[in-house]
Enzyme design. Structure first.
Site, PDB file in Angstrom:
ATOM      1  N   CYS A  91       1.022  -0.835   0.050  1.00  0.00           N
ATOM      2  CA  CYS A  91       0.012   0.009  -0.213  1.00  0.00           C
ATOM      3  C   CYS A  91       0.640   1.456  -0.110  1.00  0.00           C
ATOM      4  O   CYS A  91       1.920   1.781  -1.490  1.00  0.00           O
ATOM      5  CB  CYS A  91      -1.169  -0.059   1.722  1.00  0.00           C
ATOM      6  SG  CYS A  91      -2.370   1.373   0.552  1.00  0.00           S
ATOM      7  N   HIS A 181      -3.502  -4.947   0.082  1.00  0.00           N
ATOM      8  CA  HIS A 181      -2.909  -5.014   1.570  1.00  0.00           C
ATOM      9  C   HIS A 181      -3.498  -7.279   1.330  1.00  0.00           C
ATOM     10  O   HIS A 181      -4.267  -7.048   1.342  1.00  0.00           O
ATOM     11  CB  HIS A 181      -4.364  -4.497   3.225  1.00  0.00           C
ATOM     12  CG  HIS A 181      -3.888  -3.351   3.399  1.00  0.00           C
ATOM     13  ND1 HIS A 181      -2.513  -3.272   3.838  1.00  0.00           N
ATOM     14  CD2 HIS A 181      -4.552  -2.100   2.616  1.00  0.00           C
ATOM     15  CE1 HIS A 181      -3.392  -1.070   4.237  1.00  0.00           C
ATOM     16  NE2 HIS A 181      -3.655  -1.124   2.826  1.00  0.00           N
ATOM     17  N   GLU A 183      -1.760  -8.764   4.793  1.00  0.00           N
ATOM     18  CA  GLU A 183      -1.299  -8.841   6.442  1.00  0.00           C
ATOM     19  C   GLU A 183      -2.376  -8.399   7.284  1.00  0.00           C
ATOM     20  O   GLU A 183      -2.514  -8.924   8.395  1.00  0.00           O
ATOM     21  CB  GLU A 183      -0.386  -7.515   6.316  1.00  0.00           C
ATOM     22  CG  GLU A 183      -0.558  -6.431   6.558  1.00  0.00           C
ATOM     23  CD  GLU A 183      -1.099  -5.793   5.329  1.00  0.00           C
ATOM     24  OE1 GLU A 183      -1.456  -4.304   5.784  1.00  0.00           O
ATOM     25  OE2 GLU A 183      -1.595  -5.565   4.463  1.00  0.00           O
TER      26      GLU A 183
END
Length: 259
Positions: A91, A181, A183
């Site tokens: 990001c 993303h 994670e």
């Protein structure tokens, strides 16, 4: 057995490594997290680490005044990517990687992206070490209002979407940038929805649309991006063995089966 260590740069308390640190450890790579937002110092260069991971954050890529560690982060990314140190940027991290290498970032032309989404691999991604096995339209989690508008020279576009043309790229052989993303946890996303309630309302985005089915969404994300992270961990271990004078070929048996 000594495990290689990845330096992880975290820009805000709300965006920790999440599941990424766990997945890296499963792949035989330790995580050392530095949090410059609280005054912790970034290393002058990535020497001594086996990889560099830079996470996301709410600031703009050019917010050097309010986030004074961003120039040092760009320097780290530039040094890592140009030296061949395995690098994964997520990001804001991807935007910093792009600008550090000569690319450009600006407001998303079609507006921000928030919540679960799909992206599409480019044909060239089939030959990429990390993206090759990724499904053609993988699940991702989006949370950004700016986007990479121009890739750096020598970068390869790996994934795109109608809303954001640059979703993933690789620079040379060992640096990857992800606009999305991978994670997150349901708790992290719930916190983001609460913190960004005004922005979501301004763009007419219903929080319930994001919050509904977060457990299922994250199961889908894990199915794609845990193996992806395992492949990155193998790149890290292979590069670390070569740097330390060991063999740089196939993975050692303890961790090779999960890649």
């Amino acid at each position: 057995m000594r495990l290689p260590t990845a330096l992880i740069v975290q820009h805000t308390p709300a965006e920790p490594p999440g599941r990424l640190a766990e997945w890296l450890l499963q792949g035989g790579v330790l995580a050392s997290v530095v949090t410059p937002y609280d005054g912790s110092s970034l290393p002058a260069d990535p020497t001594g680490y086996a990889a560099l991971v830079v996470l996301g954050g709410p600031m703009s890529v050019a917010d050097d005044g309010s986030a004074p560690w961003l120039p040092a982060t760009r320097d780290l990314l530039r040094a890592a990517a140009t030296s061949g140190l395995p690098t994964l940027a997520i990001c804001l991290g991807a935007q910093l990687l792009a600008t550090a290498l000569g690319g450009r970032v600006g407001p998303s032309v079609d507006g921000p992206e928030y919540g679960p989404a799909l992206i599409a691999k480019r044909d060239i991604a089939a030959a990429d070490e990390l993206f090759g096995p990724v499904p053609f339209t993988p699940d991702v989690l989006q949370w950004h209002a700016e986007a990479i508008t121009d890739l750096p020279p020598a970068a390869v576009l790996l994934a795109s979407s109608p809303w954001c043309p640059v979703q993933a790229f690789r620079y040379r052989d060992r640096a990857w940038g992800l606009q999305f993303h991978i994670e997150t946890t349901p708790h992290m996303v719930t916190r983001w929805v609460e913190q960004d309630a005004a922005a979501l309302a301004a763009y007419g985005i219903e929080p319930d649309r994001i919050l509904a089915g977060l457990a299922e969404t994250h199961a889908d994300l894990a199915a794609v991006w845990q193996p992806f992270t395992a492949r990155f961990a193998e790149v890290v271990r292979r590069a670390d063995r070569a740097r330390c004078g060991g063999p740089s070929g196939p993975a050692d048996s303890e961790y090779g089966d999960d890649v």
